[in-house]
Scaffold this active site. Structure first.
Site, PDB file in Angstrom:
ATOM      1  N   LYS A   1       2.901  52.354 -23.438  1.00  0.00           N
ATOM      2  CA  LYS A   1       1.903  52.633 -24.470  1.00  0.00           C
ATOM      3  C   LYS A   1       2.411  53.630 -25.509  1.00  0.00           C
ATOM      4  O   LYS A   1       1.903  53.674 -26.621  1.00  0.00           O
ATOM      5  CB  LYS A   1       0.601  53.103 -23.822  1.00  0.00           C
ATOM      6  CG  LYS A   1      -0.070  51.951 -23.066  1.00  0.00           C
ATOM      7  CD  LYS A   1      -1.400  52.303 -22.462  1.00  0.00           C
ATOM      8  CE  LYS A   1      -2.075  51.081 -21.870  1.00  0.00           C
ATOM      9  NZ  LYS A   1      -1.444  50.636 -20.612  1.00  0.00           N
TER      10      LYS A   1
HETATM   11  C1  LIG Z   1      -1.686  49.397 -19.995  1.00  0.00           C
HETATM   12  C2  LIG Z   1      -0.689  49.012 -18.939  1.00  0.00           C
HETATM   13  C3  LIG Z   1      -0.495  47.665 -18.551  1.00  0.00           C
HETATM   14  C4  LIG Z   1      -1.319  46.527 -19.136  1.00  0.00           C
HETATM   15  O1  LIG Z   1      -1.028  46.306 -20.478  1.00  0.00           O
HETATM   16  P1  LIG Z   1      -2.007  45.374 -21.374  1.00  0.00           P
HETATM   17  O2  LIG Z   1      -1.496  45.487 -22.757  1.00  0.00           O
HETATM   18  O3  LIG Z   1      -3.376  45.965 -21.197  1.00  0.00           O
HETATM   19  O4  LIG Z   1      -1.913  43.990 -20.827  1.00  0.00           O
HETATM   20  C5  LIG Z   1       0.491  47.393 -17.618  1.00  0.00           C
HETATM   21  N1  LIG Z   1       1.220  48.379 -17.054  1.00  0.00           N
HETATM   22  C6  LIG Z   1       1.059  49.681 -17.381  1.00  0.00           C
HETATM   23  C7  LIG Z   1       1.881  50.709 -16.712  1.00  0.00           C
HETATM   24  C8  LIG Z   1       0.103  50.041 -18.338  1.00  0.00           C
HETATM   25  O5  LIG Z   1      -0.061  51.350 -18.668  1.00  0.00           O
END
Ligand SMILES: *Cc1c(COP(=O)(O)O)cnc(C)c1O
Length: 462
Positions: free
Chosen positions: A112
């Site tokens: 993220k």
């Molecule tokens: C947010 C997240 C996901 C999922 O990602 P999306 O874009 O919501 O599909 C998977 N793994 C981790 C570690 C995350 O923080």
């Protein structure tokens, strides 16, 4: 470049307006009116370039008219300067035709950061230009909140308040939210579950007096700017492995469908992607939908890959818009059914179109642990539980094209699950070794809208 709503009833906006708005006024999500194309020559020219340069070339057509080239290049440079790896999104080989794309070298150790770090810079630039300030409020089960705080800490244009469920995030996640000392950062531990945090956030957005009074803004995963920033690493990985001369497949641990939707955009731009494979844990609404055409919500069952414990994948609406020929009325109707009856059936044509680009798999808790253990034993790779879900599904889909699994978090962010599977306590990277020594600052709050709103008003007036 203009952005339109998936429900067809909101005004078209420029990139910077869509970024500040988040959700469209008709309840839909913003998508680009047209998808910019990259030729084989454009894609070949990306090979070997620094990540920042790839980012600039891939995203530039999407932001046209909102920021100048100089401004955009400067913001990209700032966004990724704090990453702990010069390649930003390095590839590691797992097997003869299987690669891991490590997306966890950012400041909060999860993918993220790629989007949030850039959004922080772009918000700051746009708000400074307008001479205005916003209050960002977010709800988190851990990763989004830490990434948002890290991206906005110390920026003059925003206060950032993050609601997390008290006692229900990992210690690393909590410390990442509570240890920044900047005055514009506010970590709020709510007495309740993640669902309560999300519900109060929604209430605040629906309270128009409050919303306008504090200039509420959101940076959750439906923000188009977040999706866009994630398109870049599909290009950097695929060109490193032979695109445009050869096709590459991607397996993506999926919750809200944001990360994998970025891969779909890359494919639509012309990138040589064979299959996009959705990997889910036991919360498998997307896997069920892609195999049966029925999108039906169920109870969320907590798992060891908590960032994927989701039943409604908000970004899926963007894909529906495309497979229903960009018919906003049809999408609005499906979303009404989802709200009223808890689900909907895809038309046969829509399901077939989904299945030409996407495949999927579901992974149990036992399989996740076993995969963490075997990846360490056979490849020397410590995987976080989310990445292990991805690797497990990818192994079942290996074929002629190179497979890239996205590693979405660093193992040290989820040490309990990793230690239970391997006996090894994954250490934090050297640059954050002092996380456990820094002092924490957090406010405990009741699950009460009035009290929360009052607290936020007081804090931003101070
Ligand atoms: C947010 C997240 C996901 C999922 O990602 P999306 O874009 O919501 O599909 C998977 N793994 C981790 C570690 C995350 O923080």
């Amino acid at each position: 470049m203009q952005y339109i709503s998936t429900r067809g009833q909101a005004p078209a906006l420029a990139f910077h307006e869509a970024m500040l708005t988040g959700l469209a006024r008709d309840g839909g999500l913003y998508v680009p009116e047209t998808i910019p194309q990259m030729s084989a020559g454009d894609i070949r020219a990306l090979r070997g370039l620094p990540y920042e340069e790839v980012a600039f070339r891939v995203m530039r057509p999407f932001i046209a008219g909102s920021f100048t080239d100089e401004e955009f290049a400067e913001d990209i440079a700032k966004a990724y300067a704090g990453f702990g790896h010069d390649a930003r999104a390095p590839l590691v080989q797992l097997g003869p035709n299987h690669f891991l794309c490590e997306l966890f070298h950012g400041p909060t150790l999860a993918f993220k950061d790629f989007a949030m770090q850039l959004i922080g810079q772009l918000f700051q630039r746009e708000l400074t230009r307008r001479g205005s300030r916003v209050t960002i409020v977010g709800a988190t089960s851990g990763d989004t909140g830490s990434a948002a705080i890290e991206a906005f800490r110390g920026l003059a244009a925003a206060d950032v308040f993050i609601l997390y469920p008290h006692g229900r995030v990992s210690e690393v996640q909590r410390r990442q939210m509570t240890t920044p000392s900047e005055a514009n950062v506010h970590a709020l531990a709510l007495e309740g579950h993640f669902d309560d945090c999300q519900a109060r956030l929604k209430d605040m957005f629906n309270d128009h007096d409050f919303r306008d009074g504090v200039r509420l803004a959101g940076v959750n995963s439906i923000n188009w700017a977040r999706v866009l920033a994630q398109v870049v690493y599909y290009f950097s990985a695929a060109t490193a492995l032979g695109a445009p001369e050869r096709e590459v497949s991607f397996t993506v641990p999926t919750g809200n469908f944001g990360d994998i939707f970025a891969g779909y955009i890359a494919k639509r731009m012309g990138l040589q992607i064979d299959k996009l494979i959705v990997a889910t844990n036991q919360n498998d609404i997307l896997h069920r939908c892609l195999t049966t055409g029925e999108y039906v919500t169920d109870e969320v069952i907590p798992s060891i890959s908590p960032s994927m414990d989701i039943q409604v994948s908000s970004n899926f609406e963007r894909l529906l818009f495309d497979v229903y020929d960009r018919d906003g009325t049809a999408v609005a109707q499906l979303m009404d059914e989802l709200k009223g009856q808890g689900g909907f059936h895809l038309s046969q044509g829509a399901l077939q179109r989904l299945q030409t680009d996407f495949a999927s798999g579901r992974v149990s808790e036992e399989e996740t642990s076993a995969r963490i253990k075997s990846a360490f034993a056979h490849m020397g790779e410590l995987l976080c539980p989310h990445s292990a879900v991805g690797v497990h599904v990818a192994e079942a889909h290996l074929g002629d094209s190179p497979m890239v699994t996205l590693a979405t978090a660093h193992p040290a962010k989820f040490p309990a699950a990793v230690e239970a599977a391997t006996g090894i306590h994954p250490p934090l990277p050297e640059r954050m070794k002092d996380l456990y020594d820094r002092s924490e600052r957090v406010t405990r709050v009741d699950n009460d809208l009035g009290a929360l709103e009052q607290l936020i008003r007081e804090r931003i007036a101070a």
